[in-house]
Design a protein around this motif. Structure first.
Motif, PDB file in Angstrom:
ATOM      1  N   LYS A   1      43.537  31.017 -32.578  1.00  0.00           N
ATOM      2  CA  LYS A   1      43.794  32.083 -33.549  1.00  0.00           C
ATOM      3  C   LYS A   1      44.219  33.359 -32.841  1.00  0.00           C
ATOM      4  O   LYS A   1      45.156  34.051 -33.278  1.00  0.00           O
TER       5      LYS A   1
ATOM      6  N   ARG B   1      39.146  27.042 -31.678  1.00  0.00           N
ATOM      7  CA  ARG B   1      39.772  27.650 -32.864  1.00  0.00           C
ATOM      8  C   ARG B   1      39.951  29.147 -32.685  1.00  0.00           C
ATOM      9  O   ARG B   1      40.991  29.712 -33.064  1.00  0.00           O
ATOM     10  N   LEU B   2      38.951  29.807 -32.113  1.00  0.00           N
ATOM     11  CA  LEU B   2      39.051  31.253 -31.887  1.00  0.00           C
ATOM     12  C   LEU B   2      40.141  31.566 -30.877  1.00  0.00           C
ATOM     13  O   LEU B   2      40.920  32.516 -31.057  1.00  0.00           O
TER      14      LEU B   2
ATOM     15  N   HIS C   1      28.943  33.557 -26.379  1.00  0.00           N
ATOM     16  CA  HIS C   1      29.489  32.328 -26.911  1.00  0.00           C
ATOM     17  C   HIS C   1      28.573  31.135 -26.642  1.00  0.00           C
ATOM     18  O   HIS C   1      28.977  29.979 -26.784  1.00  0.00           O
TER      19      HIS C   1
ATOM     20  N   MET D   1      28.229  28.761 -29.565  1.00  0.00           N
ATOM     21  CA  MET D   1      29.463  28.245 -30.159  1.00  0.00           C
ATOM     22  C   MET D   1      29.757  26.849 -29.619  1.00  0.00           C
ATOM     23  O   MET D   1      29.577  26.576 -28.437  1.00  0.00           O
ATOM     24  N   SER D   2      30.224  25.977 -30.512  1.00  0.00           N
ATOM     25  CA  SER D   2      30.636  24.643 -30.085  1.00  0.00           C
ATOM     26  C   SER D   2      32.017  24.728 -29.449  1.00  0.00           C
ATOM     27  O   SER D   2      32.718  25.743 -29.542  1.00  0.00           O
ATOM     28  N   ASN D   3      32.400  23.649 -28.763  1.00  0.00           N
ATOM     29  CA  ASN D   3      33.712  23.612 -28.121  1.00  0.00           C
ATOM     30  C   ASN D   3      34.836  23.770 -29.148  1.00  0.00           C
ATOM     31  O   ASN D   3      35.828  24.455 -28.886  1.00  0.00           O
ATOM     32  N   SER D   4      34.690  23.155 -30.313  1.00  0.00           N
ATOM     33  CA  SER D   4      35.733  23.260 -31.337  1.00  0.00           C
ATOM     34  C   SER D   4      35.817  24.679 -31.896  1.00  0.00           C
ATOM     35  O   SER D   4      36.912  25.181 -32.186  1.00  0.00           O
ATOM     36  N   GLU D   5      34.693  25.353 -32.064  1.00  0.00           N
ATOM     37  CA  GLU D   5      34.699  26.738 -32.533  1.00  0.00           C
ATOM     38  C   GLU D   5      35.365  27.658 -31.528  1.00  0.00           C
ATOM     39  O   GLU D   5      36.139  28.555 -31.905  1.00  0.00           O
ATOM     40  N   MET D   6      35.075  27.441 -30.240  1.00  0.00           N
ATOM     41  CA  MET D   6      35.716  28.268 -29.213  1.00  0.00           C
ATOM     42  C   MET D   6      37.212  28.025 -29.184  1.00  0.00           C
ATOM     43  O   MET D   6      38.003  28.966 -29.054  1.00  0.00           O
TER      44      MET D   6
END
Length: 314
Positions: free
Chosen positions: A251, A247-248, A237, A240-245
């Motif tokens: 989800k 969101r995952l 990771h 990965m940006s903080n927002s991408e992490m």
């Protein structure tokens, strides 16, 4: 010589019905197979009933089997009749030659649009005028929709409704001459209430689903404890940006919560860690808006230092 007359071409084997009379002495004839051919009127001769009887000519098959050509109609029922007013215009009638009362609806269909011509109740031995049509405009007649709904005035076996969508062809229309029931007048007559069949919905569904296995939805039951730490969800990771992490993680939380609810679990725990508290806050926000959650609370201080949320499912 008029529209609707049965004629024979003098220098050929074809015979048919006149569907159009044009200027210059030309007529259009629809022959038995449905094709229309232009012929000069001097090249055709009207076939009379006497000639047909003398030579014993076989009657061509009709698309209205309940109508006898040039005779009477067989059997009781509900009929559609066209009665000539003059050599062009015809009155249209619904005639009920039966012991049953019907609610009748007649409409003209124009593609996806329609125009209602009649909506009323017709009793036994009754008739109703639907409208008038000109034979000169025969080719432009729209499709006619007729619906008959039997009225049960006492407790009895339910009868099926009747629906007919009628788009006339000259070869069948002009062969349907007969005496119109109830009114007792000569015209073109069509039986509407023949060859009806009640639709059994259960049998129809069985036929449609025959040989098909109905798949029952199955839901995977998740573990009772879901770890949402990012290193548990992806191998790498670092990019990965903080927002991408986030969101995952959310989800993964929603997917496992939905599976827990659908599979009938009574509780599930989500391990989100302490960190900056953003993930915990978002999870609690989602849970607070759901109606099938009994309650949720911080949990497992001894293991995670309140870095987990227990969800009780109602």
């Amino acid at each position: 010589m008029n529209i609707g007359d049965k004629v024979r071409i003098l220098h050929g084997n074809e015979s048919g019905v006149i569907t159009k009379i044009s200027s210059g002495g030309m007529v259009e004839i629809e022959i038995e197979d449905g094709f229309r051919i232009p012929v000069h009127r001097r090249e055709v001769v009207v076939v009379s009933a006497v000639e047909k009887q003398y030579f014993g000519g076989a009657q061509a098959p009709s698309q209205t089997p309940s109508v006898l050509d040039g005779g009477t109609v067989s059997g009781e029922g509900v009929f559609l009749g066209y009665i000539p007013l003059n050599d062009k215009d015809h009155s249209i009638y619904i005639c009920n030659d039966s012991v049953r009362t019907y609610f009748v609806l007649v409409a003209e269909i124009f593609g996806e649009n329609c125009k209602t011509l009649l909506a009323d109740k017709i009793g036994p031995n009754g008739s109703m005028k639907v409208g008038e049509k000109s034979i000169a405009d025969f080719e432009e007649w729209p499709m006619l929709l007729v619906q008959l709904f039997p009225i049960h005035e006492k407790i009895e076996k339910q009868l099926p409704s009747i629906e007919r969508r009628i788009k006339f062809k000259a070869s069948s229309f002009f062969r349907s001459k007969g005496k119109i029931p109830v009114l007792g007048k000569n015209g073109y007559v069509f039986k509407l209430s023949e060859n009806t069949k009640e639709i059994n919905v259960q049998e129809l569904n069985a036929e449609l689903n025959e040989g098909k296995m109905v798949e029952q939805p199955t839901f995977k039951k998740p573990p009772r404890e879901i770890d949402l730490h990012i290193e548990k969800l992806v191998e790498d990771h670092s990019k990965m940006s903080n927002s991408e992490m986030l969101r995952l993680q959310l989800k993964t939380f929603e997917t496992n919560l939905n599976q827990a609810i659908a599979s009938g679990m009574d509780e599930i725990t989500f391990v989100h860690g302490i960190g900056n508290g953003v993930l915990r806050k978002e999870i609690h926000k989602i849970l607070s808006q759901m109606g099938n959650i009994k309650y949720f609370q911080d949990s497992q201080k001894d293991r995670f230092g309140y870095g987990a949320t227990l969800v009780r499912i109602s």
